[in-house]
Design a protein around this motif. Sequence first.
Motif, PDB file in Angstrom:
ATOM      1  N   GLU A  25       1.130  -1.196   0.389  1.00  0.00           N
ATOM      2  CA  GLU A  25       0.153   0.250  -0.462  1.00  0.00           C
ATOM      3  C   GLU A  25       1.026   1.229   0.141  1.00  0.00           C
ATOM      4  N   ALA A  26       1.588   1.572   0.494  1.00  0.00           N
ATOM      5  CA  ALA A  26       2.454   2.628   1.056  1.00  0.00           C
ATOM      6  C   ALA A  26       3.624   2.530  -0.798  1.00  0.00           C
ATOM      7  N   TYR A  27       3.162   1.839  -0.858  1.00  0.00           N
ATOM      8  CA  TYR A  27       4.562   2.450  -2.759  1.00  0.00           C
ATOM      9  C   TYR A  27       3.528   2.068  -4.252  1.00  0.00           C
ATOM     10  N   ARG A  28       1.924   2.136  -3.839  1.00  0.00           N
ATOM     11  CA  ARG A  28       1.289   2.730  -5.091  1.00  0.00           C
ATOM     12  C   ARG A  28       1.343   3.934  -4.787  1.00  0.00           C
ATOM     13  N   ASN A  29       2.057   4.949  -5.109  1.00  0.00           N
ATOM     14  CA  ASN A  29       1.911   6.125  -5.394  1.00  0.00           C
ATOM     15  C   ASN A  29       3.811   6.213  -6.231  1.00  0.00           C
ATOM     16  N   PRO A  30       3.411   7.006  -7.607  1.00  0.00           N
ATOM     17  CA  PRO A  30       4.372   7.115  -8.171  1.00  0.00           C
ATOM     18  C   PRO A  30       5.562   7.457  -7.816  1.00  0.00           C
ATOM     19  N   ARG A  31       5.552   8.545  -7.439  1.00  0.00           N
ATOM     20  CA  ARG A  31       6.508   9.078  -6.037  1.00  0.00           C
ATOM     21  C   ARG A  31       6.904   8.257  -5.178  1.00  0.00           C
ATOM     22  N   ALA A  32       6.234   8.175  -4.162  1.00  0.00           N
ATOM     23  CA  ALA A  32       6.445   6.509  -3.274  1.00  0.00           C
ATOM     24  C   ALA A  32       7.689   6.225  -4.021  1.00  0.00           C
ATOM     25  N   LEU A  33       7.539   5.272  -4.785  1.00  0.00           N
ATOM     26  CA  LEU A  33       8.465   4.524  -5.743  1.00  0.00           C
ATOM     27  C   LEU A  33       9.319   5.089  -5.735  1.00  0.00           C
ATOM     28  N   PHE A  34       9.444   6.295  -6.233  1.00  0.00           N
ATOM     29  CA  PHE A  34      10.884   7.425  -6.639  1.00  0.00           C
ATOM     30  C   PHE A  34      11.312   7.492  -5.838  1.00  0.00           C
ATOM     31  N   ARG A  35      11.216   7.491  -4.496  1.00  0.00           N
ATOM     32  CA  ARG A  35      11.613   7.868  -3.483  1.00  0.00           C
ATOM     33  C   ARG A  35      12.582   6.857  -2.921  1.00  0.00           C
ATOM     34  N   LEU A  36      11.516   5.499  -3.337  1.00  0.00           N
ATOM     35  CA  LEU A  36      12.162   4.000  -2.825  1.00  0.00           C
ATOM     36  C   LEU A  36      13.155   3.959  -3.569  1.00  0.00           C
ATOM     37  N   ARG A  37      13.283   4.537  -4.440  1.00  0.00           N
ATOM     38  CA  ARG A  37      14.071   3.495  -5.905  1.00  0.00           C
ATOM     39  C   ARG A  37      15.155   4.837  -5.200  1.00  0.00           C
ATOM     40  N   GLN A  38      15.373   6.245  -5.467  1.00  0.00           N
ATOM     41  CA  GLN A  38      16.488   6.588  -3.870  1.00  0.00           C
ATOM     42  C   GLN A  38      17.206   6.646  -3.305  1.00  0.00           C
ATOM     43  N   ASP A  39      16.490   5.538  -2.327  1.00  0.00           N
ATOM     44  CA  ASP A  39      17.343   5.154  -0.725  1.00  0.00           C
ATOM     45  C   ASP A  39      17.605   4.113  -1.676  1.00  0.00           C
ATOM     46  N   ILE A  40      17.512   3.191  -2.677  1.00  0.00           N
ATOM     47  CA  ILE A  40      18.278   2.086  -3.031  1.00  0.00           C
ATOM     48  C   ILE A  40      18.974   2.048  -3.859  1.00  0.00           C
ATOM     49  N   GLU A  41      19.241   3.248  -4.426  1.00  0.00           N
ATOM     50  CA  GLU A  41      20.529   3.624  -5.366  1.00  0.00           C
ATOM     51  C   GLU A  41      21.915   3.736  -3.789  1.00  0.00           C
ATOM     52  N   ARG A  42      21.545   4.393  -3.000  1.00  0.00           N
ATOM     53  CA  ARG A  42      22.428   5.009  -1.980  1.00  0.00           C
ATOM     54  C   ARG A  42      22.958   4.567  -1.244  1.00  0.00           C
TER      55      ARG A  42
END
Length: 646
Positions: free
Chosen positions: A43-60
């Motif tokens: 549920e927390a990732y059913r938003n494009p920018r929430a997924l984008f922020r998760l991606r940023q965390d993973i990249e770091r």
Amino acid sequence: MPSYQLLSLDIWDTILRRDCHPDAIKVETAAVLLERHGGELQEAYRNPRALFRLRQDIERQLGAAKKAQGFDDEYAIQDVFRELLARAYREPLPEAAAEELAARLVQEELAAEKRHVYLDPDITAKIDSIPHERLVCISDFYADEAFLREVLTAAGFSKPLERVLVSCDFGVNKRSGRLFEEAEKLLNVTPAEHMHLGDNAYSDVEVPKRLGIAAERYLPAEEHKKREEREQNFVGDSKKPLQYPGAPLTGTDDVSLFFYGFVQNLAEEAMARGIKKIYFFTREGEFYKEIYDAMAAVSKRAYPKSYLLEVSRLATFMPSLREISTKELMRLWNQYSIQSMQALFTSLGVELEAVRGYLVRHELPPEEVITYPWQDKRVQALFADEEFLDCMEAERDEKRALLLSYCAERALSGAEEEIAIVDIGWRGTIQDNLCHLFPKTKMLGFYIGLIPFLNEQPANAEKRGYIDAFRSARALMTVSTPFEMICNSPNGSTVGYRREDGKTFAIRNCEQEEDAIFFSYTKELQKHIIETCAALCIYCENQLVTEFELRPLAWESLKRFIYEPKREAVKAYFALRHNEEFGVGSYVDRRTRFRPLLMALALVSKKKRKEFKDFLRDTTWPQGYLTKYRLYPLIGMYNRILEQYY
């Protein structure tokens, strides 16, 4: 200028430029994942920018892990997507499926880069001004050489490149200087033989100069200004996507926002499903198709081909009957359980004179209104009459042949394929009729909203209601006819088909008073909506604002149109005659009268309050009625009662 053995170029904001913020590409990829697999995500990732922020965390985190191993803080895009899927999904994906989906996301991001990239207008001349023997690119980026070569080719860069050296392929970058050293080692050149050109003052100029490489900053004023504006205007707050420069709308008081959301949603879903054809049903679909075509004309994406299909319940129900029986007619009677024989045959598109003799035979006066016709012994006897059945089957077969011919001329022939259909709602019975006619064709229906079905759904039918997920959608759908008015067309309702000169045409029945409302009010509103939707399409694509993010605002704009009506809309609505020939067998007059005595008595009598409430409901637009007679204080009260009830 001295000649160099090797000229190396930065890629982003040197050779290539984007028409959006770089992060917008990542948001677009997130939106694709959400469109296609949103139901499988937490549920927390059913938003494009929430997924984008998760991606940023993973990249770091991936970058930090690489640094701990002695490399620079680099990472590869496929590794990012593997980890993203592992964290965002509710249930772990099998390894092979995760690998395949990660690879598909890489391709989606590549496609997004190609859509948004263009060649720097002065870079070719700049390269030609620097004498050199060999040409390469050196870039800090998370996708590999093959990926970047595709983007360069798509943008029209034609200079022959010996190599494209990317930080993710080597695990080291320009910022540390180690990628320059790796490049020179691989290409067998010394710093004195090497010149580098790029936009970044540190990694493209200061670092290479420190290593003895000639370096020049490439920062053309006009293009750099455009870049700064794009980055400054990038939508960072997904809760306020229209509060940025260039937005055609800034609030939710324009119903255009709703139409953009609806049409963009169906376009994105159709593209995600690989659907090639979208059929817009008359009448309201004519307007939706105009919006769709206007958006397709300005979009960077290839929308599926659109078709107009002139259909109606009246024109498709009779041809779709699998048998002539009371059982089959329950598809009609489940909705219209009190009906005269005259209304029945009007709904079937059958002239009363063609069946009058049978009605006389079975003592069925055409005007007699019958409750539960299927239980009436006279009606049962009528449908047991073989002569009557033969007559009706001949009528059905003739109408079916014409409808099939009409559809075939519009590339709908019953093939095994998936198509999309678009209509206003509310149960999708026209789609049901066509599904019965074309059982091999899977039909995905897009509707403003859907209410509970009364009939068993065909196996090849799938339906989506755009507003259904909102809590008070059912309340709003009780007031649907004002919305139907603004979606109307002046071309009349389809009542059947005819053959002429080897082609099949729709027969359409126009109502003069209804058309007068279109030309005095609806036409200009529709023109404004179409133009605004095209402008929204350009803005949202450039800013990577997704339909998902706009959906709450789109819903709010529809609610405001219905619940807080403007006087010009109300004036048009209550001068309207609405086509209800299917089922009711006639046009319905929407004109009202003022009831001051009833309103006064409603203040002191519970019985009269109920009568007044029923009267308001029967106007079909209570909020509009209250606005018409300037009873503004009652509007908010009525809306609260309506929403509480549902």
